[in-house]
Scaffold this active site. Structure first.
Site, PDB file in Angstrom:
ATOM      1  N   HIS A  69      12.850 -20.291  22.352  1.00  0.00           N
ATOM      2  CA  HIS A  69      13.090 -19.411  21.068  1.00  0.00           C
ATOM      3  C   HIS A  69      14.961 -19.497  21.276  1.00  0.00           C
ATOM      4  O   HIS A  69      15.410 -20.275  21.984  1.00  0.00           O
ATOM      5  CB  HIS A  69      12.829 -18.042  21.648  1.00  0.00           C
ATOM      6  CG  HIS A  69      11.224 -17.828  21.356  1.00  0.00           C
ATOM      7  ND1 HIS A  69      10.467 -17.994  21.977  1.00  0.00           N
ATOM      8  CD2 HIS A  69      10.906 -17.414  20.095  1.00  0.00           C
ATOM      9  CE1 HIS A  69       9.227 -17.806  21.313  1.00  0.00           C
ATOM     10  NE2 HIS A  69       9.394 -17.263  20.147  1.00  0.00           N
ATOM     11  N   LYS A 111      16.908 -14.011  22.406  1.00  0.00           N
ATOM     12  CA  LYS A 111      15.660 -13.499  22.776  1.00  0.00           C
ATOM     13  C   LYS A 111      15.413 -12.718  23.944  1.00  0.00           C
ATOM     14  O   LYS A 111      15.845 -13.492  25.147  1.00  0.00           O
ATOM     15  CB  LYS A 111      14.503 -14.510  22.436  1.00  0.00           C
ATOM     16  CG  LYS A 111      12.899 -13.757  22.781  1.00  0.00           C
ATOM     17  CD  LYS A 111      11.964 -14.786  22.139  1.00  0.00           C
ATOM     18  CE  LYS A 111      10.587 -13.970  22.391  1.00  0.00           C
ATOM     19  NZ  LYS A 111      10.541 -12.831  21.711  1.00  0.00           N
TER      20      LYS A 111
END
Length: 246
Positions: A140, A144
């Protein structure tokens, strides 16, 4: 349909505002301070109770601390509640479960239709290859907060269910670390602006099967969240999942 988007100024929240508005819904946003997103007015958090008077659904992609607070307010108003927040501790899930006694709550770790299809394939593949080693890698963007991702944990739960056993989740390896028979390797990467990628590898019998999903845009999650809001709007109080929508 009147949709309230909490966390409307966030990365995914702003995409949800745009998606819901583009479908012709009446949308208002809620965030820590007044603002405007996609020409939609954003109200401060303190205004949420009043905004719920005319709401058909609330969509929440914020952080666990905020969601716990929103859950009580939304439940008291009896408005259907769609939650895409991840990274909860047990108390956060308990707050959502409590809210579902008063209103319809739909909680999902991922609102991409492709991920729902992936979960079904993971179940079938894991059942078909019961003796193969399992490794999971997820990637990600660098902002995040939770690791592994909520989607990764959901995939691992499906693996556990298909194997009828709780595999030991090994988060990375270092030094002398022979693979245990009941282990599943979990590898987390955070870099750049990557929207989300999950890959499950099943290896054994001199072959490798990889199952992968990659999101190209946050609009994927926004579209699924609005699909869920449209589906949940008239449901009875209770606990729902995104698979129910599909």
């Amino acid at each position: 349909m009147n949709v309230v988007v909490v966390g409307a100024t966030g990365r995914t929240g702003s995409e949800i505002v745009a998606e819901a508005s583009g479908r012709g819904h009446d949308v208002v946003g809620v965030a820590t301070a007044s603002d405007t997103v996609e020409d939609v007015r954003v109200y401060p958090n303190d205004d949420l109770p009043e905004l719920l008077d005319d709401a058909d659904a609330v969509v929440d992609f914020t952080v666990p601390e905020a969601t716990r607070e929103y859950a009580g307010v939304v439940a008291e108003a009896g408005v259907p509640y769609i939650v895409g927040t991840t990274g909860f501790e047990e108390s956060g899930i308990e707050a959502l479960r409590a809210a579902s006694e008063s209103t319809a709550v739909l909680k999902a770790s991922n609102f991409a239709r492709g991920v729902q299809a992936l979960l079904r394939v993971v179940e079938a593949g894991t059942e078909a290859l019961p003796d193969y080693d399992v490794e999971l890698t997820e990637t990600h963007h660098n902002g995040k907060r939770d690791a592994p991702s909520g989607t990764a944990n959901t995939i691992l739960d499906v693996v556990d269910s298909a194997r009828e056993a709780e595999l030991k989740r090994t988060h990375g390896r270092e030094g002398e670390h022979p693979r245990e028979e009941s282990a599943v390797g979990v590898h987390v990467r955070r870099a750049g602006t990557i929207r989300g990628e999950h890959e499950l590898m099943l290896a054994g019998n001199d072959e490798v099967l990889t199952l992968t999903h990659r999101a190209e845009s946050r609009r994927v999650f926004a579209a699924g969240a609005v699909d869920a809001a449209e589906w949940l709007a008239d449901r009875e109080p209770g606990w729902y999942e995104f698979g129910d929508v599909l």
